[in-house]
Structure formats: C-alpha cells, structure tokens
Design a protein around this motif. Sequence first.
Motif, PDB file in Angstrom:
ATOM      1  N   GLN A 398      -1.327  -4.524  -5.783  1.00  0.00           N
ATOM      2  CA  GLN A 398      -0.606  -5.866  -5.377  1.00  0.00           C
ATOM      3  C   GLN A 398       0.301  -5.672  -5.303  1.00  0.00           C
ATOM      4  OE1 GLN A 398      -3.814  -8.890  -6.074  1.00  0.00           O
ATOM      5  NE2 GLN A 398      -5.456  -7.824  -4.703  1.00  0.00           N
ATOM      6  N   GLU A 399       1.300  -4.973  -6.409  1.00  0.00           N
ATOM      7  CA  GLU A 399       2.047  -6.105  -6.961  1.00  0.00           C
ATOM      8  C   GLU A 399       3.445  -5.255  -6.222  1.00  0.00           C
ATOM      9  OE1 GLU A 399       2.472  -6.045 -11.359  1.00  0.00           O
ATOM     10  OE2 GLU A 399       2.030  -8.596 -10.769  1.00  0.00           O
ATOM     11  N   ARG A 400       2.918  -3.930  -6.570  1.00  0.00           N
ATOM     12  CA  ARG A 400       3.792  -2.775  -5.699  1.00  0.00           C
ATOM     13  C   ARG A 400       4.195  -3.046  -4.308  1.00  0.00           C
ATOM     14  NH1 ARG A 400       0.427   0.593  -9.376  1.00  0.00           N
ATOM     15  NH2 ARG A 400      -0.861   1.438  -6.892  1.00  0.00           N
ATOM     16  N   HIS A 401       2.531  -3.128  -3.472  1.00  0.00           N
ATOM     17  CA  HIS A 401       2.841  -4.111  -2.024  1.00  0.00           C
ATOM     18  C   HIS A 401       4.125  -4.849  -2.208  1.00  0.00           C
ATOM     19  CE1 HIS A 401       1.911  -4.089   1.986  1.00  0.00           C
ATOM     20  NE2 HIS A 401       1.296  -5.624   1.670  1.00  0.00           N
ATOM     21  N   ALA A 402       3.811  -5.931  -2.531  1.00  0.00           N
ATOM     22  CA  ALA A 402       4.891  -6.418  -2.497  1.00  0.00           C
ATOM     23  C   ALA A 402       6.070  -6.363  -2.573  1.00  0.00           C
ATOM     24  CB  ALA A 402       4.618  -7.946  -3.783  1.00  0.00           C
ATOM     25  N   ARG A 437      24.420  -5.907  -5.977  1.00  0.00           N
ATOM     26  CA  ARG A 437      23.590  -6.436  -6.240  1.00  0.00           C
ATOM     27  C   ARG A 437      22.158  -5.615  -5.500  1.00  0.00           C
ATOM     28  NH1 ARG A 437      20.255  -9.763  -3.257  1.00  0.00           N
ATOM     29  NH2 ARG A 437      21.784 -10.017  -2.215  1.00  0.00           N
ATOM     30  N   ILE A 438      22.109  -5.156  -4.658  1.00  0.00           N
ATOM     31  CA  ILE A 438      21.425  -4.848  -3.540  1.00  0.00           C
ATOM     32  C   ILE A 438      21.094  -3.549  -4.114  1.00  0.00           C
ATOM     33  CG2 ILE A 438      20.302  -3.683  -0.882  1.00  0.00           C
ATOM     34  CD1 ILE A 438      22.044  -6.053   0.122  1.00  0.00           C
ATOM     35  N   ALA A 439      21.802  -3.039  -4.569  1.00  0.00           N
ATOM     36  CA  ALA A 439      21.383  -1.374  -5.462  1.00  0.00           C
ATOM     37  C   ALA A 439      20.519  -1.363  -5.773  1.00  0.00           C
ATOM     38  CB  ALA A 439      23.077  -0.466  -5.547  1.00  0.00           C
ATOM     39  N   PHE A 444      15.667  -0.904  -9.242  1.00  0.00           N
ATOM     40  CA  PHE A 444      14.307  -0.774  -9.888  1.00  0.00           C
ATOM     41  C   PHE A 444      12.932  -1.379  -9.258  1.00  0.00           C
ATOM     42  CE2 PHE A 444      11.335  -5.097 -10.734  1.00  0.00           C
ATOM     43  CZ  PHE A 444      10.922  -4.749 -11.961  1.00  0.00           C
ATOM     44  N   LEU A 445      13.273  -1.355  -8.073  1.00  0.00           N
ATOM     45  CA  LEU A 445      11.607  -1.655  -6.785  1.00  0.00           C
ATOM     46  C   LEU A 445      11.430  -0.499  -6.980  1.00  0.00           C
ATOM     47  CD1 LEU A 445      12.928  -4.522  -4.172  1.00  0.00           C
ATOM     48  CD2 LEU A 445      11.261  -4.229  -5.799  1.00  0.00           C
ATOM     49  N   ASN A 446      12.524   0.713  -6.458  1.00  0.00           N
ATOM     50  CA  ASN A 446      11.451   1.916  -6.350  1.00  0.00           C
ATOM     51  C   ASN A 446      10.701   2.576  -7.492  1.00  0.00           C
ATOM     52  OD1 ASN A 446      13.147   2.428  -3.223  1.00  0.00           O
ATOM     53  ND2 ASN A 446      14.776   2.778  -4.151  1.00  0.00           N
ATOM     54  N   ALA A 447      11.438   1.920  -8.220  1.00  0.00           N
ATOM     55  CA  ALA A 447      10.601   3.037  -9.325  1.00  0.00           C
ATOM     56  C   ALA A 447      10.032   2.861 -10.122  1.00  0.00           C
ATOM     57  CB  ALA A 447      11.694   2.477 -10.481  1.00  0.00           C
ATOM     58  N   GLN A 448       9.225   0.601  -9.750  1.00  0.00           N
ATOM     59  CA  GLN A 448       8.103   0.264  -9.586  1.00  0.00           C
ATOM     60  C   GLN A 448       7.120   0.959  -8.529  1.00  0.00           C
ATOM     61  OE1 GLN A 448       7.347  -2.108 -12.037  1.00  0.00           O
ATOM     62  NE2 GLN A 448       8.903  -1.387 -12.904  1.00  0.00           N
ATOM     63  N   VAL A 449       7.627   1.417  -7.872  1.00  0.00           N
ATOM     64  CA  VAL A 449       6.961   1.244  -5.970  1.00  0.00           C
ATOM     65  C   VAL A 449       6.094   3.193  -6.659  1.00  0.00           C
ATOM     66  CG1 VAL A 449       6.492   1.812  -4.312  1.00  0.00           C
ATOM     67  CG2 VAL A 449       7.779  -0.591  -5.071  1.00  0.00           C
ATOM     68  N   GLU A 450       7.257   4.184  -6.859  1.00  0.00           N
ATOM     69  CA  GLU A 450       7.247   5.229  -7.223  1.00  0.00           C
ATOM     70  C   GLU A 450       6.232   6.048  -8.500  1.00  0.00           C
ATOM     71  OE1 GLU A 450      10.953   7.199  -6.477  1.00  0.00           O
ATOM     72  OE2 GLU A 450      11.052   6.430  -4.680  1.00  0.00           O
ATOM     73  N   SER A 451       6.622   4.822  -9.039  1.00  0.00           N
ATOM     74  CA  SER A 451       5.889   5.150 -10.729  1.00  0.00           C
ATOM     75  C   SER A 451       4.354   4.549 -10.770  1.00  0.00           C
ATOM     76  CB  SER A 451       6.761   4.637 -11.854  1.00  0.00           C
ATOM     77  OG  SER A 451       6.106   3.877 -11.366  1.00  0.00           O
ATOM     78  N   GLY A 452       3.715   3.236 -10.030  1.00  0.00           N
ATOM     79  CA  GLY A 452       1.993   2.879 -10.650  1.00  0.00           C
ATOM     80  C   GLY A 452       1.021   4.452 -10.383  1.00  0.00           C
ATOM     81  N   ASP A 453       1.105   4.453  -9.180  1.00  0.00           N
ATOM     82  CA  ASP A 453      -0.063   5.273  -9.184  1.00  0.00           C
ATOM     83  C   ASP A 453      -0.457   6.919 -10.632  1.00  0.00           C
ATOM     84  OD1 ASP A 453      -1.512   4.085  -7.647  1.00  0.00           O
ATOM     85  OD2 ASP A 453      -0.384   5.385  -6.277  1.00  0.00           O
ATOM     86  N   ILE A 454       1.087   7.057 -10.619  1.00  0.00           N
ATOM     87  CA  ILE A 454       1.570   8.805 -11.650  1.00  0.00           C
ATOM     88  C   ILE A 454       1.004   7.795 -13.178  1.00  0.00           C
ATOM     89  CG2 ILE A 454       3.144  10.073 -12.977  1.00  0.00           C
ATOM     90  CD1 ILE A 454       4.490  10.725  -9.444  1.00  0.00           C
TER      91      ILE A 454
END
Length: 534
Positions: A398-402, A437-439, A444-454
């Motif tokens: 759910q956090e990754r979806h957010a 700021r956006i970069a 951070f968001l990309n790392a969280q989204v991509e690494s979760g399942d692994i």
Amino acid sequence: MPITQPPAIASLDRFGETTTFAVSYLRVSTKEQAERGGRDEGFSIPAQREANLRKARDLNAVVIEEFVDAGESARKADRPELVRMIEYVKTNEIAYCIVHKVDRLARNRADDVAIHLALKEAGVMLVSATENIDETPSGMLLHGIMSTIAEFYSRNLANEVSKGMNQKAVTGGTNGKAPVGYLNITTRDELGRELRTVQPDPDRAPMVKWAFEAYATGNYSTSSLHEALVDRGLTTVPTPKRPTKPPALSTIQKMLANPYYKGNVSFRGATYEGMHEPLISPEIWYRVRSVLTAKQTSGEKTQAHDHYLKGTVYCRQCGSRLMVTNAKSRSGTIYPYFICAGRHAKRTNCEQKSMFIPDVEIAVEDYYRRIQIPEHVVSALRTFITAQFDQLHVTAKQERHAHGLERDDLLAERSKLLQAHYAGAVPLDLLKTEQDRIARRLAFLNAQVESGDIEYEQAKAHLDDCLALAGDCHQLHMSIDDSLRRIANQAFFSKIYLSEEGTIDGEPGEPFTVFFNPDVQSTAARHERRPVNS
C-alpha cells in the motif's frame, strides 16, 4: 597590440646597462606528462620553457628564476612552486611573470583572480607567451575570457572523465589500477584498436586465492595471514620507479574486503558485475566477510585462534571475554582452561575461577541440544512468521502504491515547471531549485517502488533458512569441524555466558533471538491451533 611596459627595474649588469628581470612559471598536470618519452621533464616543460624565454627576449627582459610544478593540477592553488613564486616576487624586484598560457596558472576564476591580484600587488605584470594578454583594457578583457574558458574546460573535462568512468564500471570494466592478483594488460584487436583489459597475474593470483580460502577457515588473523603470504613470496608488481616489495598489512586487509575478487567492480558506492575473471567464489568471499565481522565484534587481536569458542564465550559474573590459557602438569601434560580476561588483567573484581575447556565443550553441546527447536514448533513458527510477514508486505505494498501516485504527480509537476519556464513565467534559478528538489524525491520514490518485492522475497527466504538452522542447530554443531563451529557459534549467538558451575546463558543474535524465545514459540503454537475462521 603593444604591451604597456612597467617602470624599468634599475640594476647594473656586467655591461653597465639597466636590466628588466622576469620569472618564468611552467606546469604540467600529471606525472606521466612530466616523464613522457623517458625524459626527466617529458616534452611539454622544455617546450614551455623555450616559448617563455622567447617572450622574455621580446620584452627585453632576463629570466632570473624559473618555477616548475611537474604533475600538479591547476584546479588547486596551493601548488608548491606557485606558492614559492608568489613569495619570491614579493621580496625581489621582478617586472614580469611569464606563463605559456593562462591555464598553466589557474583553471578557475577565483584562483585566477587571487593569483593575478597577488602578482599585481607585488608590482609584477602577468604575460602569456602564446596569448595577447597584458595590463591594457583589451589585454585584461582577453585575460578574463581565457580564464573563464580554462575553468569551463577543466570542469567539463572532469565531468566527461567521470561519465566515462561511470559507464566503464556499469559495463563491467575496471577503472584504474587492478588490485594485487591481477595485471592491467594492453592489447590490440583485429582492427589495430587499443584494448585495455585485466587478467589474473599468473604469479600472484594463486597466492591471493589461497589467502581467501585460508582466512575463511577462521584460523588466521590478518597479521598471521600477512606473514604467511610474505613467507610464500607474495610481492607487489614492480613499476619503473618502484621495485617489487612485500605488501603492507593494510594491503592484505583491503584485499580481504574487496568484492573485486568475486567478480564485481565498485564505483561511487554502486557495485556492478565485472568482465574480469573472479579468483574466488561468492561463497568463499562471504565466509571471509563473516570471519572479518566476527573478529571485529569480538575484539580479538591474537595472531591465531586457540579454540573455536574463543570470541563467543564470556564470563557470567562480570561480563568480560574469556581467554584461553594452558597449564602444564609436572609430567608435562598440557591442560587448557578458559579464564576471565577481566580478572586476569585486574580490570574487574571478578572471582570466577578457571574452567577446564573439555568440560565447557560438553556443556555447550548440551546447551545446543536444549535450545534446538522441535520440528512441530519450527512448523508453527514458520506459519506464524510467514503470516506476520505477509501482513507487513500488504502494508508495504500500500505504501509503494502511494509512492507510485506521488511519483506520477512529481513527473507531471516537473513537466509543468518546464513549460512555465519556456513561457517565461519561471526564472532559470527557480527552475533549477525546483527540478533538483523533484529529482531527489523521485530518486527516493523509485528506489522504494522498485526494491519492495525483491527485498520481501529475499528477506522471506533468509528467515526461512535461519529457521531451518534453528531447528537443526544441535545436529549442525556436532557434524561440522572446529573452523565452521566458530562461524556457527557467532551466527547463532552474540555472546555465550559461562559460570564456573557450568551454567550457560546464551544471548542469541538476530533473528535467532526471536526463534529461541519461548514466548514467541508459545504464541506461534496457539496461532496454529486456532480455528481458521476465528
């Protein structure tokens, strides 16, 4: 453009004429340039010297002192000969400072201004042998332009070099000199193009491989391993200026921690799969890492381990580490004992007596038997922990979806900012601040989204492996040799506390502190017996 001459410096030479004095400054960036062609000064410095002397003759000046920085970058202003030159012109009557080009003096505007100001305050005019730079308005304008170009060139060159090194690492190439055990090799392909590769050193690679395998047993410290390698004949690779010699202890310590030997290359904190041939297997490398970590944790500094329990067992009375000592009987028989290091060094008021090591071994074996988790409890723990883990995974999902939704919003915001800038509504400095700021947030968001399942799958598999070990810890302890027992002890326990009466209290390490906890085991058993629909 005529050069505005400073006031002539009056001194009488041997002909009775006035002479104008100058200093010459020469520089090359690297040691390789300074030694190119097998010459002490390479090719660049003599060429700069000749040009500076010609410029001095054009100015009717005599170069009375020369300052040469060989192998010093212009990106720093604390070059030894440059500093000496500034001090020299302050205390001597010098009219000109002659350089081959402005970029020999500095490659950023701040340093250029500071150096130029120091020369001007000393009454010295800066003159370029190849550029029309002087103290006239046109000359000063050209000086400013050339300094700016030099700064841009330096920064752009550094950026391009960095990009090239990063790309080389990403594709598995080796940046810089290969570590001990490998050789940098230059060859040519079928089209005659130069190829730079890394190959195992036929003389040193076998010794490096032996070093990893020997250290993985736990029977060596880095000091004793270093001595053994020197005895076996390990030396550094000779260079034109440095003969071969035995490696330093720090070289061996760095070698044992370097993932390059298992086939990886590291650059700027990231690790990539290398194109070079590994000298050791990943299993050996990770065993070496485990031994290194265990020794750092236990604080052991002896050259070789005396017993597989050493570093794991501690005094129950005062908490000090237990050390090995040997007592000899009148008949010459050796009896090994564990004694309290705190009592031995008189650092504590501990009164715990020495413990006969064979008795301690039996007590530890019995302790392993008592804590080994029964099969039905292992099954309950697996079910319980998996359920808890899956629940955490749902929350994380759910956090990754957010995070994904936030990432989409940021991408849209970045696009709108760029459009607003093109329309003239957002100035460049504000655009850069917002884009940075956006970069950062996107990274951070990309790392969280991509690494979760692994991470979830890896952690779940790791916990399952550890649970299997906990359910088989006594059989494991009895079936392995002493070197592996040391590693197993330090994996299962942070510390094992012993008393002279033979009482043992283990302090399990993570995650075994959970598995061996009776309360957790009881909760898991109740959870398994609970009806499914409850």
